[in-house]
Scaffold this active site. Structure first.
Site, short mmCIF file in Angstrom:
data_model
loop_
_atom_site.label_atom_id
_atom_site.label_comp_id
_atom_site.label_asym_id
_atom_site.label_seq_id
_atom_site.Cartn_x
_atom_site.Cartn_y
_atom_site.Cartn_z
N GLU A 33 25.66 93.01 111.23
CA GLU A 33 24.51 93.48 110.44
C GLU A 33 23.31 92.62 110.79
O GLU A 33 23.45 91.40 110.98
CB GLU A 33 24.84 93.34 108.95
CG GLU A 33 23.75 93.85 108.02
CD GLU A 33 22.87 92.75 107.42
OE1 GLU A 33 22.03 93.09 106.58
OE2 GLU A 33 23.02 91.56 107.80
N LYS A 110 14.13 95.97 106.37
CA LYS A 110 13.70 95.09 105.27
C LYS A 110 12.29 95.45 104.85
O LYS A 110 11.36 95.45 105.67
CB LYS A 110 13.69 93.64 105.75
CG LYS A 110 14.99 92.93 105.54
CD LYS A 110 15.12 92.37 104.14
CE LYS A 110 16.48 91.76 103.88
NZ LYS A 110 17.32 92.46 102.94
O1 G3P Z 1 23.00 94.47 104.37
C1 G3P Z 1 23.75 93.65 103.53
C2 G3P Z 1 23.02 92.40 103.16
O2 G3P Z 1 22.49 91.84 104.33
C3 G3P Z 1 21.90 92.64 102.18
O3 G3P Z 1 21.32 91.46 101.72
O4 G3P Z 1 19.53 89.77 101.68
O5 G3P Z 1 21.49 89.43 103.17
O6 G3P Z 1 19.81 91.16 103.71
P1 G3P Z 1 20.50 90.42 102.62
MG MG Z 2 20.67 92.09 105.46
#
Ligand code: G3P
Ligand code: MG
Length: 238
Positions: A33, A110
């Site tokens: 990810e 994001k």
């Molecule tokens: O996509 C899952 C996770 O990454 C979401 O939270 O803040 O780590 O991007 P964050």
């Molecule tokens: Mg993330």
């Protein structure tokens, strides 16, 4: 249950970097990810925070820096001396390496303050549509429903997951409305009853961020399809 390296494999290599992708591959992970945003001049770059302060040797807001400025940053030295000089990657370069390694990528769009969901979705779709990666090796996700709605139009062949902290009461209607195949939720708030309901409705269920092998086994037992983890080393499927 599948394991997806979170931000690459964030416990072992600087997050959202090519080094992280290589580390995930070396550990045998098939999925990673990453977080993406736009630079001031509309380059799609990998970075989680609204600023470059935490994960590079620079300072400033990502959306106020140009790609040439971002390209000069060291995005690895903050994590460990052995990663000094690691560049802050563009999505195009990251997907190119992922394709070579045969890795699959969950691209999280994001929406940090000031970001425009349509502009980000358009630029991400353009990069993805120019890649040779098979659609099945990519998955979009976002906390911003507007991004998912744009992506549905711009890159319909690539599946989408709705990101939430806690399951909202209308999660099923939202998934249907956005044409999502998956729900991505914070494992901390998930109950077994909710997991059952999501699976019974026919959706994939993906949970972040799970670093405890016991918790991984519990979520596997609940029918969770994939977890995002900073460190996959303690979990062995089966
Ligand atoms: O996509 C899952 C996770 O990454 C979401 O939270 O803040 O780590 O991007 P964050
Ligand atoms: Mg993330």
């Amino acid at each position: 249950m599948k394991l997806c390296g979170h931000r690459g494999v964030a416990a072992l290599a600087p997050e959202n970097t090519l080094a992280g992708l290589r580390a995930a591959d070396a550990l045998g992970l098939k999925w990673v990810e990453i977080d993406v945003q736009l630079s001031r001049d509309d380059e799609v770059v990998l970075i989680h925070d609204a600023t470059v302060n935490r994960c590079s040797n620079g300072r400033g807001r990502v959306r106020e820096l140009t790609w040439p400025e971002l390209a000069r940053l060291d995005a690895g030295g903050w994590f460990g001396a052995e990663f000094a000089g690691e560049p802050l990657p563009r999505l195009a370069d990251y997907l190119s390496l992922a394709g070579t390694l045969g890795m699959s990528v969950n691209i999280e769009l994001k929406m940090n303050p000031g970001a425009d969901p349509e502009r980000l979705s358009r630029r991400v779709s353009k990069v993805v549509n120019e890649q040779l990666m098979p659609a099945g090796a990519l998955l979009f996700s976002s906390f911003a429903p507007a991004c998912l709605a744009h992506l549905r139009q711009l890159a319909p062949a690539i599946t989408r997951g709705l990101l939430v902290e806690r399951l909202p009461p209308d999660w099923h209607a939202q998934l249907l409305r956005l044409g999502c195949v998956a729900l991505h939720c914070n494992q901390r708030y998930l109950t077994q009853r909710q997991a059952r309901a999501v699976k019974a409705a026919g959706f994939l269920l993906h949970c972040y961020t799970v670093n405890d092998p016991d918790r991984m086994r519990t979520l596997d037992h609940w029918g969770v399809d994939m977890v995002f983890t900073d460190d996959p080393r303690g979990y062995h499927a089966g």
